[in-house]
Design an enzyme around this catalytic site. Structure first.
Site, PDB file in Angstrom:
ATOM      1  N   ARG A   1       0.805  -1.118   0.127  1.00 33.91           N
ATOM      2  CA  ARG A   1       0.114  -0.180  -0.028  1.00 33.91           C
ATOM      3  C   ARG A   1       0.691   1.176   0.004  1.00 33.91           C
ATOM      4  O   ARG A   1       1.723   1.204   0.828  1.00 33.91           O
ATOM      5  CB  ARG A   1      -0.874   0.094   1.261  1.00 33.91           C
ATOM      6  CG  ARG A   1      -1.956   1.149   1.478  1.00 33.91           C
ATOM      7  CD  ARG A   1      -2.887   1.092   0.411  1.00 33.91           C
ATOM      8  NE  ARG A   1      -3.994   1.700   0.710  1.00 33.91           N
ATOM      9  CZ  ARG A   1      -5.281   2.180  -0.065  1.00 33.91           C
ATOM     10  NH1 ARG A   1      -5.011   1.735  -1.307  1.00 33.91           N
ATOM     11  NH2 ARG A   1      -6.075   2.739   0.267  1.00 33.91           N
TER      12      ARG A   1
ATOM     13  N   THR B   1      -9.209   0.004 -10.558  1.00 30.59           N
ATOM     14  CA  THR B   1      -8.392  -0.906  -9.753  1.00 30.59           C
ATOM     15  C   THR B   1      -8.305  -1.760 -10.706  1.00 30.59           C
ATOM     16  O   THR B   1      -9.057  -2.055 -11.618  1.00 30.59           O
ATOM     17  CB  THR B   1      -8.842  -0.921  -8.287  1.00 30.59           C
ATOM     18  OG1 THR B   1      -8.794   0.229  -7.612  1.00 30.59           O
ATOM     19  CG2 THR B   1      -7.811  -1.930  -7.753  1.00 30.59           C
TER      20      THR B   1
ATOM     21  N   THR C   1      -3.664  -0.870  -7.576  1.00 34.79           N
ATOM     22  CA  THR C   1      -4.554   0.479  -7.901  1.00 34.79           C
ATOM     23  C   THR C   1      -3.760   1.458  -8.164  1.00 34.79           C
ATOM     24  O   THR C   1      -2.531   1.979  -7.429  1.00 34.79           O
ATOM     25  CB  THR C   1      -5.649   0.516  -6.998  1.00 34.79           C
ATOM     26  OG1 THR C   1      -6.675   1.505  -7.698  1.00 34.79           O
ATOM     27  CG2 THR C   1      -5.324   0.988  -5.698  1.00 34.79           C
TER      28      THR C   1
ATOM     29  N   ASP D   1      -7.841   8.295  -0.038  1.00 37.05           N
ATOM     30  CA  ASP D   1      -8.518   7.361   0.677  1.00 37.05           C
ATOM     31  C   ASP D   1      -8.376   7.461   2.013  1.00 37.05           C
ATOM     32  O   ASP D   1      -8.865   7.048   2.897  1.00 37.05           O
ATOM     33  CB  ASP D   1      -7.839   6.048   0.465  1.00 37.05           C
ATOM     34  CG  ASP D   1      -8.357   5.087  -0.698  1.00 37.05           C
ATOM     35  OD1 ASP D   1      -9.326   5.535  -1.469  1.00 37.05           O
ATOM     36  OD2 ASP D   1      -8.002   4.000  -1.186  1.00 37.05           O
TER      37      ASP D   1
ATOM     38  N   SER E   1      -7.674   0.901   2.875  1.00 33.00           N
ATOM     39  CA  SER E   1      -8.173   0.269   1.525  1.00 33.00           C
ATOM     40  C   SER E   1      -9.543  -0.793   1.848  1.00 33.00           C
ATOM     41  O   SER E   1      -9.719  -0.970   2.735  1.00 33.00           O
ATOM     42  CB  SER E   1      -7.052  -0.566   0.930  1.00 33.00           C
ATOM     43  OG  SER E   1      -7.403  -1.045  -0.414  1.00 33.00           O
ATOM     44  N   SER E   2      -9.986  -1.109   0.605  1.00 39.06           N
ATOM     45  CA  SER E   2     -10.892  -2.109   0.328  1.00 39.06           C
ATOM     46  C   SER E   2     -10.573  -3.204  -0.298  1.00 39.06           C
ATOM     47  O   SER E   2     -11.447  -3.994  -0.514  1.00 39.06           O
ATOM     48  CB  SER E   2     -12.366  -1.398  -0.158  1.00 39.06           C
ATOM     49  OG  SER E   2     -12.759  -0.475   0.642  1.00 39.06           O
TER      50      SER E   2
ATOM     51  N   GLY F   1     -12.961  -1.500  -7.513  1.00 35.86           N
ATOM     52  CA  GLY F   1     -14.429  -1.325  -7.367  1.00 35.86           C
ATOM     53  C   GLY F   1     -14.400  -0.561  -6.004  1.00 35.86           C
ATOM     54  O   GLY F   1     -15.535  -0.310  -5.640  1.00 35.86           O
ATOM     55  N   GLY F   2     -13.518   0.300  -5.433  1.00 29.35           N
ATOM     56  CA  GLY F   2     -13.666   1.011  -4.225  1.00 29.35           C
ATOM     57  C   GLY F   2     -14.169  -0.140  -3.099  1.00 29.35           C
ATOM     58  O   GLY F   2     -13.795  -1.164  -2.942  1.00 29.35           O
TER      59      GLY F   2
HETATM   60  O1  DON Z   1      -7.775   1.144  -1.985  1.00 28.58           O
HETATM   61  C1  DON Z   1      -8.923   1.149  -2.078  1.00 28.58           C
HETATM   62  O2  DON Z   1      -9.770   0.648  -1.840  1.00 28.58           O
HETATM   63  C2  DON Z   1      -9.244   2.058  -3.222  1.00 28.58           C
HETATM   64  N1  DON Z   1      -8.293   2.935  -3.364  1.00 28.58           N
HETATM   65  C3  DON Z   1      -9.471   1.287  -4.430  1.00 28.58           C
HETATM   66  C4  DON Z   1      -9.710   2.008  -5.733  1.00 28.58           C
HETATM   67  C5  DON Z   1     -10.517   1.395  -6.796  1.00 28.58           C
HETATM   68  O3  DON Z   1     -10.940   0.366  -6.534  1.00 28.58           O
HETATM   69  C6  DON Z   1     -11.110   1.989  -7.380  1.00 28.58           C
HETATM   70  N2  DON Z   1     -11.440   1.243  -8.473  1.00 28.58           N
HETATM   71  N3  DON Z   1     -11.688   0.300  -8.658  1.00 28.58           N
END
Ligand code: DON
Length: 560
Positions: free
Chosen positions: A95, A369, A387, A411, A440-441, A461-462
């Site tokens: 990360r 991501t 990502t 984030d 993060s997710s 997908g965040g």
């Molecule tokens: O770390 C995270 O959870 C987000 N920055 C991930 C971002 C993300 O998945 C964006 N698109 N898919």
């Protein structure tokens, strides 16, 4: 030309296409499923040359940095879960880290929260982790020479790749926010003219940066020319990252979080990703309900999934952040069956609960991501999600480097106590701080059945990531779907706040949606959720089956 940048615009930088059911993919010896077919094939070539799943993962990740610029990266970060065929599973945390000068109130300008600063400035760039993480994982488990794993990406960058229709469209939408960055325009246009589909795209600066990594490992990125180019751009643009920040970056090995769902062992990512913890918490809650009897996509199942999501995402906001900063994260409790038992008792089968406080929204997150899953002939397995945060990250290429920098600092929470109905969160656990990792997710996950490899999964997908991964697992474990069916099935998302149930448009019958409305859920249609890449190991037949998500084109498998 003046462009008006809106969040909705930024998030639309990636085109959703309609989904066509694809046949299952099968492989006997090795399989790579990723968001880009060329990159998957590079991973498989490495296996054919004698490499294992980790070697293939390193090569695939570097290749994606060339072929899949929305999210593939060397200027971002991510997480890797490794399950060797023999021995203990382990995870790698690469990360991004905040620069040493970061502080909780850094997103305020004259006391007011500033979106641009948080998400689209040189301050939004975290110290990248990808190169250090891939190297650490390779040092532990790789078998082929490091150089050989970076070389295919160098060849692609030098020789050029053909711009796909999808990439051309996505770039068109992203270019406006690169207008202030000449090196970004140099990389992504021909003298300012957007690429047409079919254009042979060569990335010579990226090839040179990759060459330094091939020759010197992390020192070829965190020190020397690349580091100097990044820091020069930071200095020129009021950025914060220094040579010391880069030199001090460390990827970390962490023990996975473990769960058990209906006899399947779950191996996933611990904090600073919330992914594994929240995934296991939701599965623990749902294990107490007969989802198989209720049926896939039934109102009962969707209602119960939503209620599990609501409760687990509340815990996410309250408790989770960088474990190196906050040693009091109650991980054991969140992962325990007893915690799930007590949350389950608060669920009413016929009525939606209300999320508290109901007036608070959370920020939207970009769907860019990327995740890939790899299994080799020995059944070593890698789940890797990485990502740049937004599609194309910060949009910033430091001159001479040829790669995009992330905007992962976005984030972090907005600022102490800043919780607004516009969607800002101000809980302490995830405030910015010196050298801190942002929550993060990302949820790269591996399942075992009877002590053998069973499933490898993950998605972008965040915050929706965790829910998409949960649904791919339930589709397989409870509903007996194969890998492709598990990926194709419609998805839902709830994240506690806003108190809103998102569903993929066109994938759920209207009567089911009405039943959910009658139970009190506020429904919102979404185009599409996630891009899951799944492998299932059919233990009896000794065959690997892959599911490639058709929600974006260009994805594909490498098969051996
Ligand atoms: O770390 C995270 O959870 C987000 N920055 C991930 C971002 C993300 O998945 C964006 N698109 N898919």
């Amino acid at each position: 030309m003046i462009y008006r940048i809106t969040l909705a615009f930024l998030l639309s930088a990636f085109t959703i296409t309609s989904v066509v059911a694809a046949p299952s993919i099968q492989a006997r010896r090795g399989l790579v499923v990723s968001a880009n077919t060329i990159s998957s094939e590079i991973g498989v070539d490495i296996m054919k040359q004698g490499g294992n799943a980790m070697d293939a993962a390193v090569a695939t990740a570097f290749a994606l940095a060339v072929t899949h610029p929305t999210a593939g990266n060397i200027g971002g970060g991510g997480f890797l879960v490794y399950r060797p065929d023999k021995g203990a599973p382990i995870t790698y945390d690469f990360r991004e880290m905040a620069p040493a000068s970061a502080f909780p109130e850094m997103w305020l300008v004259d006391g007011e929260y500033n979106f641009e600063k948080h998400h689209l400035s040189h301050w939004s760039v975290g110290v990248p982790g990808t190169v250090a993480g891939l190297y650490l994982a390779w040092e532990d488990h790789g078998t082929l020479p490091w150089k050989d794993l970076v070389q295919p990406a160098i060849n692609l960058a030098k020789g050029g790749i053909e711009v796909s229709t999808h990439l051309a469209e996505s770039l068109q939408k992203a270019l406006p926010r690169m207008q202030d960055y000449p090196a970004s325009l140099k990389k992504f246009t021909t003298d300012g003219i957007p690429f047409e589909p079919g254009h042979l795209w060569k990335q010579s600066d990226l090839a040179a940066s990759l060459r330094r990594i091939a020759n010197s490992g992390p020192n070829g990125f965190y020190k020397g020319k690349t580091a100097e180019l990044i820091v020069a751009d930071m200095k020129a643009n009021d950025g914060l990252i220094t040579l010391e920040d880069l030199a001090n970056y460390r990827a970390k090995k962490r023990q996975p979080v473990f769960g058990n769902y209906r006899g399947y062992k779950i191996i996933s990512m611990p904090p600073p990703s919330s992914g594994g913890t929240i995934l296991i918490e939701m599965l623990n809650i749902l294990e107490g309900f007969p989802l198989a009897d209720y049926g896939s996509g039934s109102a009962d199942t969707l209602h119960l999934m939503t209620e599990a999501m609501r409760r687990a995402f509340e815990d996410r906001a309250r408790y989770l952040g960088d474990p190196d900063y906050d040693e009091s994260i109650p991980l054991d409790r969140l992962l325990s069956k007893s915690h799930a038992d007590s949350l389950r008792t608060t669920i009413n089968l016929n009525k939606a609960s209300a999320s508290q406080p109901p007036s608070v929204n959370q920020q939207k997150e970009s769907p860019e991501t990327t995740h890939f899953s790899i299994v080799d002939q020995h059944r070593n397995a890698v789940a890797l999600t990485y990502t740049l945060e937004f599609s194309y990250g910060s949009g910033i290429v430091a001159p001479g480097t040829g790669f995009l920098l992330n905007n992962e600092m976005g984030d972090f929470n907005a600022g102490p106590g800043i919780t607004t109905d516009q969607g800002l969160i101000g809980t302490p656990s995830n405030l910015a701080g010196p050298s801190k990792r942002m929550l993060s997710s990302m949820t790269p996950t591996i399942l075992e059945k009877d002590d053998q490899l069973f499933m490898v999964t993950g998605t972008p997908g965040g915050r929706t990531i965790i829910n998409t991964v949960m649904q791919t697992i339930i589709n397989v474990v409870d509903y007996g779907m194969n890998a492709q069916e598990a990926v194709d099935a419609g998805r839902i998302h709830h994240q506690w706040l806003p108190d809103q149930l998102n569903y993929e448009n066109g994938r759920f019958p209207e009567e089911i949606l009405n039943e959910l409305r009658e139970r009190g859920h506020l429904l919102k249609a979404q185009n599409s959720q996630g891009v899951a890449e799944v492998i299932i190991n059919n233990i009896e037949a000794d065959i690997l089956k892959g599911g490639v998500d058709q929600r974006i084109p260009d994805g594909g498998a490498g098969i051996w």
